[in-house]
Design a protein around this motif. Structure first.
Motif, PDB file in Angstrom:
ATOM      1  N   VAL A  61      33.895  51.732 -26.853  1.00 57.07           N
ATOM      2  CA  VAL A  61      34.012  50.276 -26.922  1.00 57.07           C
ATOM      3  C   VAL A  61      32.698  49.662 -27.390  1.00 57.07           C
ATOM      4  CG1 VAL A  61      34.643  48.184 -25.670  1.00 57.07           C
ATOM      5  CG2 VAL A  61      35.677  50.362 -25.029  1.00 57.07           C
ATOM      6  N   THR A  62      31.591  50.203 -26.918  1.00 55.62           N
ATOM      7  CA  THR A  62      30.283  49.700 -27.343  1.00 55.62           C
ATOM      8  C   THR A  62      30.112  49.849 -28.850  1.00 55.62           C
ATOM      9  OG1 THR A  62      29.298  50.283 -25.200  1.00 55.62           O
ATOM     10  CG2 THR A  62      27.785  49.944 -27.046  1.00 55.62           C
ATOM     11  N   ARG A  63      30.466  51.000 -29.386  1.00 56.38           N
ATOM     12  CA  ARG A  63      30.358  51.221 -30.840  1.00 56.38           C
ATOM     13  C   ARG A  63      31.234  50.221 -31.604  1.00 56.38           C
ATOM     14  NH1 ARG A  63      32.392  56.787 -32.123  1.00 56.38           N
ATOM     15  NH2 ARG A  63      32.002  56.106 -34.258  1.00 56.38           N
ATOM     16  N   TRP A  64      32.437  49.975 -31.080  1.00 54.09           N
ATOM     17  CA  TRP A  64      33.358  49.036 -31.734  1.00 54.09           C
ATOM     18  C   TRP A  64      32.775  47.625 -31.757  1.00 54.09           C
ATOM     19  CZ3 TRP A  64      37.213  48.536 -34.914  1.00 54.09           C
ATOM     20  CH2 TRP A  64      38.058  47.428 -34.859  1.00 54.09           C
ATOM     21  N   PHE A  65      32.254  47.179 -30.628  1.00 52.81           N
ATOM     22  CA  PHE A  65      31.672  45.834 -30.558  1.00 52.81           C
ATOM     23  C   PHE A  65      30.412  45.726 -31.418  1.00 52.81           C
ATOM     24  CE2 PHE A  65      33.591  44.847 -26.091  1.00 52.81           C
ATOM     25  CZ  PHE A  65      34.792  44.516 -26.702  1.00 52.81           C
TER      26      PHE A  65
END
Length: 446
Positions: free
Chosen positions: A249-253
């Motif tokens: 999720v961090t990479r996506w954001f």
């Protein structure tokens, strides 16, 4: 019986994250009641006229949608009665909002419809509670003919090995872009297979040349996140658990934080407008972005709201990350005394040439591939033809079907909007938002 008050005819409107928790508890309590008294529901199910000595059956059927869907559905059901005079229908339909509250109320109250429309937000929940009939025996015997369905479309109705719902139509994710804007400014069109970084770089150039942000920021869009995850070898769900972690999720954001910083997307207030709007007001048709992230079958609705020519391609990345998604399903109440007739109606709506022609693409592209080709040949709406053409092309590149979403899927979707917008507005970091999001998701699926 219940005329719709909303013109929209897609997936039921998603409640906000502020109202979803009590609504979820309400639904769980109602659906749980089905398990507590299965014999009562079996005896009291709507449409049990099959007990009459004259052999006549009145089948209760419930769906959501607007007036156009109601007319198309009623015409198709009238055709069924014409061909099967002993069967009539008790028809109930309503606008999108509140549909699943009503369905849960009917089910828990001992007055469920024999046949009802459902989507992938709730199919697992109803299947796991044994509320819906397992249709495998009917498909195995040929009474329900799914031989012309794409394999992945059929599989997307299977929950724990049971065929819980039959796709009323096929859909997949689509990146819709303003072709007129690009042509007017001498810019290239996006293409299927371009990477996510290539898409963002393309959008940055569109912004610089046209002053229209190149792409809506999809960091709050679960469809885009889901496809991206599958391209990373992950998934939205894995069994009864999440298929991703905080790092994903961090990479996506962070990917979309970088896109915003480069000017490839609109500002947060406009991004929020796109997140909150229905399909008729997506940024690609309001002129506030050159692309929007939607479902392919929404092309006709989008086209009605702009004079510009629109194009559509797959989401960025490997198109095998996408799959044949059921636009929605037909399911049969397990306790129905008219279950055989209900299954026959599903079979008719999917495989009768006249019925399929009547229904068109209102519930997605026809599941029967042979009849889909015939609908494409006779379609007069250019946007509908375009939707069918794109879906047919993408079908050659689809990957294995994702599993049907698990209980709590609606909360997983709405919490993504909340987390992504916190990052978009700079309230918290991508890592902080990811931690909050995963915690909220784990709570939702328990």
């Amino acid at each position: 019986m219940h005329p719709a008050t909303s013109p929209t005819a897609g997936t039921p409107a998603e409640p906000s994250h502020r109202t979803l928790a009590p609504r979820r508890r309400f639904l769980r309590g109602l659906v749980a009641a089905v398990v507590a008294a299965p014999l009562l529901f079996g005896a009291a199910a709507c449409g049990d006229d099959s007990d009459a000595g004259d052999g006549k059956v009145k089948l209760s059927i419930f769906w959501w949608g607007g007036e156009n869907r109601a007319k198309l559905t009623e015409d198709a059901l009238a055709l069924y009665t014409k061909k099967n005079p002993n069967v009539t229908f008790e028809k109930t339909w309503q606008a999108n909002q509140g549909y699943f509250d009503k369905l849960a109320t009917l089910t828990a109250g001992g007055n469920p419809p024999d046949l009802f429309q459902i989507d992938d937000n709730y199919l697992s929940e109803y299947a796991e509670r044994s509320t819906v009939l397992d249709l495998n025996s009917y498909s195995d015997s040929g009474k329900l003919d799914v031989s012309k369905f794409p394999k992945s479309l059929l599989e997307y109705g299977v929950v724990d090995g049971k065929l819980a719902g039959v796709a009323s139509g096929e859909n997949t994710q689509g990146l819709v872009y303003n072709k007129t804007l690009l042509t007017r400014n001498g810019l290239p069109e996006p293409t299927t297979g371009m990477s996510w970084e290539e898409h963002i770089a393309w959008a940055e150039q569109v912004t610089k040349k046209t002053k229209v942000p190149g792409t809506q920021d999809p960091s709050a869009d679960y469809k885009a996140f889901w496809v991206w995850l599958r391209q990373q070898g992950k998934d939205l769900y894995k069994g009864k658990d999440l298929g991703f972690d905080e790092a994903d999720v961090t990479r996506w954001f962070e990917l979309w934080k970088g896109a915003r910083e480069r000017g490839a997307t609109p500002t947060p207030d406009v991004i929020h407008e796109g997140n909150a709007s229905d399909v008729t007001k997506q940024l690609v048709v309001t002129g506030k972005a050159a692309t929007s992230w939607v479902w392919v079958n929404q092309m006709p609705d989008l086209k009605k709201n702009t004079k510009d020519e629109l194009g559509v391609v797959a989401y960025p990345g490997d198109p095998s990350g996408q799959w044949a998604r059921a636009a929605m399903y037909w399911s049969v109440f397990k306790g129905s005394k008219n279950r055989d007739v209900a299954v026959d109606v599903i079979n008719f709506l999917a495989n009768d040439p006249e019925a399929v022609a009547l229904l068109g693409t209102d519930r997605g592209l026809p599941s029967n591939l042979d009849l889909r080709a015939k609908v494409s040949e006779t379609a007069t709406d250019p946007a509908m033809k375009q939707s069918i053409q794109v879906e047919t092309e993408l079908a050659q590149k689809f990957g294995q079907a994702a599993q049907v979403p698990i209980k709590g899927h609606s909360k997983v979707k709405s919490e993504l909007v909340k987390a992504a917008e916190n990052v978009q507005y700079g309230r918290i970091t991508p890592a902080e938002a990811a931690a909050q999001y995963v915690a909220a998701c784990k709570s939702a699926i328990v």
